[in-house]
Design a protein around this motif. Structure first.
Motif, PDB file in Angstrom:
ATOM      1  N   VAL A 125       5.146   5.680   2.196  1.00  0.00           N
ATOM      2  CA  VAL A 125       5.749   4.504   1.567  1.00  0.00           C
ATOM      3  C   VAL A 125       5.937   4.739   0.070  1.00  0.00           C
ATOM      4  O   VAL A 125       4.984   5.095  -0.629  1.00  0.00           O
ATOM      5  CB  VAL A 125       4.854   3.269   1.810  1.00  0.00           C
ATOM      6  CG1 VAL A 125       5.468   2.037   1.156  1.00  0.00           C
ATOM      7  CG2 VAL A 125       4.644   3.044   3.298  1.00  0.00           C
ATOM      8  N   PHE A 126       7.151   4.558  -0.381  1.00  0.00           N
ATOM      9  CA  PHE A 126       7.467   4.699  -1.811  1.00  0.00           C
ATOM     10  C   PHE A 126       8.016   3.393  -2.361  1.00  0.00           C
ATOM     11  O   PHE A 126       8.839   2.746  -1.725  1.00  0.00           O
ATOM     12  CB  PHE A 126       8.532   5.780  -2.046  1.00  0.00           C
ATOM     13  CG  PHE A 126       7.979   7.169  -2.093  1.00  0.00           C
ATOM     14  CD1 PHE A 126       7.299   7.622  -3.203  1.00  0.00           C
ATOM     15  CD2 PHE A 126       8.156   8.026  -1.016  1.00  0.00           C
ATOM     16  CE1 PHE A 126       6.793   8.909  -3.251  1.00  0.00           C
ATOM     17  CE2 PHE A 126       7.655   9.315  -1.052  1.00  0.00           C
ATOM     18  CZ  PHE A 126       6.966   9.757  -2.170  1.00  0.00           C
ATOM     19  N   VAL A 127       7.537   3.052  -3.563  1.00  0.00           N
ATOM     20  CA  VAL A 127       8.133   1.938  -4.291  1.00  0.00           C
ATOM     21  C   VAL A 127       8.736   2.520  -5.569  1.00  0.00           C
ATOM     22  O   VAL A 127       8.058   3.218  -6.326  1.00  0.00           O
ATOM     23  CB  VAL A 127       7.082   0.861  -4.635  1.00  0.00           C
ATOM     24  CG1 VAL A 127       7.713  -0.236  -5.490  1.00  0.00           C
ATOM     25  CG2 VAL A 127       6.483   0.272  -3.361  1.00  0.00           C
ATOM     26  N   ALA A 128      10.005   2.232  -5.789  1.00  0.00           N
ATOM     27  CA  ALA A 128      10.672   2.724  -6.993  1.00  0.00           C
ATOM     28  C   ALA A 128      10.865   1.579  -7.972  1.00  0.00           C
ATOM     29  O   ALA A 128      11.071   0.437  -7.579  1.00  0.00           O
ATOM     30  CB  ALA A 128      12.025   3.317  -6.627  1.00  0.00           C
ATOM     31  N   GLN A 129      10.718   1.897  -9.237  1.00  0.00           N
ATOM     32  CA  GLN A 129      11.061   0.943 -10.280  1.00  0.00           C
ATOM     33  C   GLN A 129      11.411   1.753 -11.518  1.00  0.00           C
ATOM     34  O   GLN A 129      11.074   2.922 -11.610  1.00  0.00           O
ATOM     35  CB  GLN A 129       9.917  -0.036 -10.563  1.00  0.00           C
ATOM     36  CG  GLN A 129       8.686   0.609 -11.173  1.00  0.00           C
ATOM     37  CD  GLN A 129       7.552  -0.389 -11.309  1.00  0.00           C
ATOM     38  OE1 GLN A 129       6.620  -0.377 -10.521  1.00  0.00           O
ATOM     39  NE2 GLN A 129       7.656  -1.262 -12.301  1.00  0.00           N
ATOM     40  N   ALA A 130      12.063   1.130 -12.477  1.00  0.00           N
ATOM     41  CA  ALA A 130      12.438   1.851 -13.683  1.00  0.00           C
ATOM     42  C   ALA A 130      11.165   2.194 -14.453  1.00  0.00           C
ATOM     43  O   ALA A 130      10.470   1.288 -14.874  1.00  0.00           O
ATOM     44  CB  ALA A 130      13.382   1.000 -14.533  1.00  0.00           C
TER      45      ALA A 130
ATOM     46  N   LYS B 211       0.845  -1.200   0.000  1.00  0.00           N
ATOM     47  CA  LYS B 211       0.000   0.000   0.000  1.00  0.00           C
ATOM     48  C   LYS B 211       0.878   1.246   0.000  1.00  0.00           C
ATOM     49  O   LYS B 211       1.045   1.897   1.036  1.00  0.00           O
ATOM     50  CB  LYS B 211      -0.894   0.006   1.244  1.00  0.00           C
ATOM     51  CG  LYS B 211      -2.058  -0.959   1.162  1.00  0.00           C
ATOM     52  CD  LYS B 211      -2.976  -0.764   2.370  1.00  0.00           C
ATOM     53  CE  LYS B 211      -3.783  -2.018   2.638  1.00  0.00           C
ATOM     54  NZ  LYS B 211      -3.829  -2.353   4.072  1.00  0.00           N
ATOM     55  N   PRO B 212       1.444   1.601  -1.149  1.00  0.00           N
ATOM     56  CA  PRO B 212       2.283   2.802  -1.189  1.00  0.00           C
ATOM     57  C   PRO B 212       1.455   4.055  -0.907  1.00  0.00           C
ATOM     58  O   PRO B 212       0.248   4.058  -1.135  1.00  0.00           O
ATOM     59  CB  PRO B 212       2.807   2.835  -2.633  1.00  0.00           C
ATOM     60  CG  PRO B 212       2.507   1.497  -3.207  1.00  0.00           C
ATOM     61  CD  PRO B 212       1.320   0.975  -2.464  1.00  0.00           C
ATOM     62  N   GLY B 213       2.106   5.082  -0.401  1.00  0.00           N
ATOM     63  CA  GLY B 213       1.407   6.327  -0.113  1.00  0.00           C
ATOM     64  C   GLY B 213       1.541   6.715   1.344  1.00  0.00           C
ATOM     65  O   GLY B 213       2.337   6.135   2.081  1.00  0.00           O
ATOM     66  N   LEU B 214       0.741   7.697   1.744  1.00  0.00           N
ATOM     67  CA  LEU B 214       0.820   8.247   3.098  1.00  0.00           C
ATOM     68  C   LEU B 214      -0.208   7.565   4.002  1.00  0.00           C
ATOM     69  O   LEU B 214      -1.378   7.459   3.644  1.00  0.00           O
ATOM     70  CB  LEU B 214       0.548   9.751   3.044  1.00  0.00           C
ATOM     71  CG  LEU B 214       0.798  10.516   4.329  1.00  0.00           C
ATOM     72  CD1 LEU B 214       2.290  10.636   4.609  1.00  0.00           C
ATOM     73  CD2 LEU B 214       0.170  11.892   4.276  1.00  0.00           C
ATOM     74  N   HIS B 215       0.258   7.105   5.155  1.00  0.00           N
ATOM     75  CA  HIS B 215      -0.645   6.462   6.108  1.00  0.00           C
ATOM     76  C   HIS B 215      -0.446   7.057   7.489  1.00  0.00           C
ATOM     77  O   HIS B 215       0.681   7.184   7.953  1.00  0.00           O
ATOM     78  CB  HIS B 215      -0.363   4.954   6.169  1.00  0.00           C
ATOM     79  CG  HIS B 215      -0.337   4.303   4.832  1.00  0.00           C
ATOM     80  ND1 HIS B 215      -1.469   4.138   4.073  1.00  0.00           N
ATOM     81  CD2 HIS B 215       0.680   3.810   4.095  1.00  0.00           C
ATOM     82  CE1 HIS B 215      -1.143   3.561   2.935  1.00  0.00           C
ATOM     83  NE2 HIS B 215       0.158   3.348   2.913  1.00  0.00           N
TER      84      HIS B 215
END
Ligand code: CUA
Length: 158
Positions: A72-77, A56-60
């Protein structure tokens, strides 16, 4: 044993410097709780989407912790999820991030958030956003042909 006066001075200076350095490291590590960033928390890079908190990326909003929110951040190309997020002014936020593929960076321009995201590891940084405005998030680790397109945005407002 005879010791030259200057030699004594240098010995005392050396010992004093050693004590100062070791005390500084000791206070930093054991009293302030500083430790090498992130290397302690791992995540299976192939299962990032299924693993909390990255499912659940984002602000909680969180309760009972030293910080008010987890971002929460998820990085990908070549993108971050979320692509934009709004944070309330004055909130103490723990930024938690990882990458699904290669090494990326997560620098929030104008703040001291600047993390390297490595596959398999979780990077964390806690900070307070106490200035209103828009903060650009950029990738500062060369990650491929779309590296320069990789960005996100934090908007801080009341
Ligand atoms: Cu991601 Cu450069």
């Amino acid at each position: 044993m005879h010791m030259h006066k200057l030699e004594k001075i240098w010995l005392i200076f050396g010992l004093a410097a050693l004590i100062v350095f070791l005390s500084t490291i000791g206070v930093s590590a054991f009293y302030l709780g500083n430790k090498p960033p992130s290397c302690l928390t791992t995540v299976d890079p192939e299962k990032v989407d299924q693993t909390a908190p990255f499912n659940k990326p984002g602000l909680h909003k969180v309760e009972g912790k030293d910080w008010d929110y987890e971002l929460v951040f998820v990085a990908q190309a070549f993108a971050y999820t979320p692509t934009q997020v709004t944070v309330p002014l004055g909130a103490k936020v723990k930024v938690i991030a990882t990458t699904k593929d290669v090494v990326h960076g997560l620098e929030v321009a104008g703040t001291n958030i600047n993390m390297m995201l490595e596959p398999g590891y979780v990077s964390e940084y806690t900070t307070t956003f106490d200035k209103e405005g828009e903060y650009l998030i950029v990738c500062n680790e060369y990650c491929g042909t779309g590296h320069h397109l990789m960005s996100s945005k934090i908007e801080v407002k009341k």
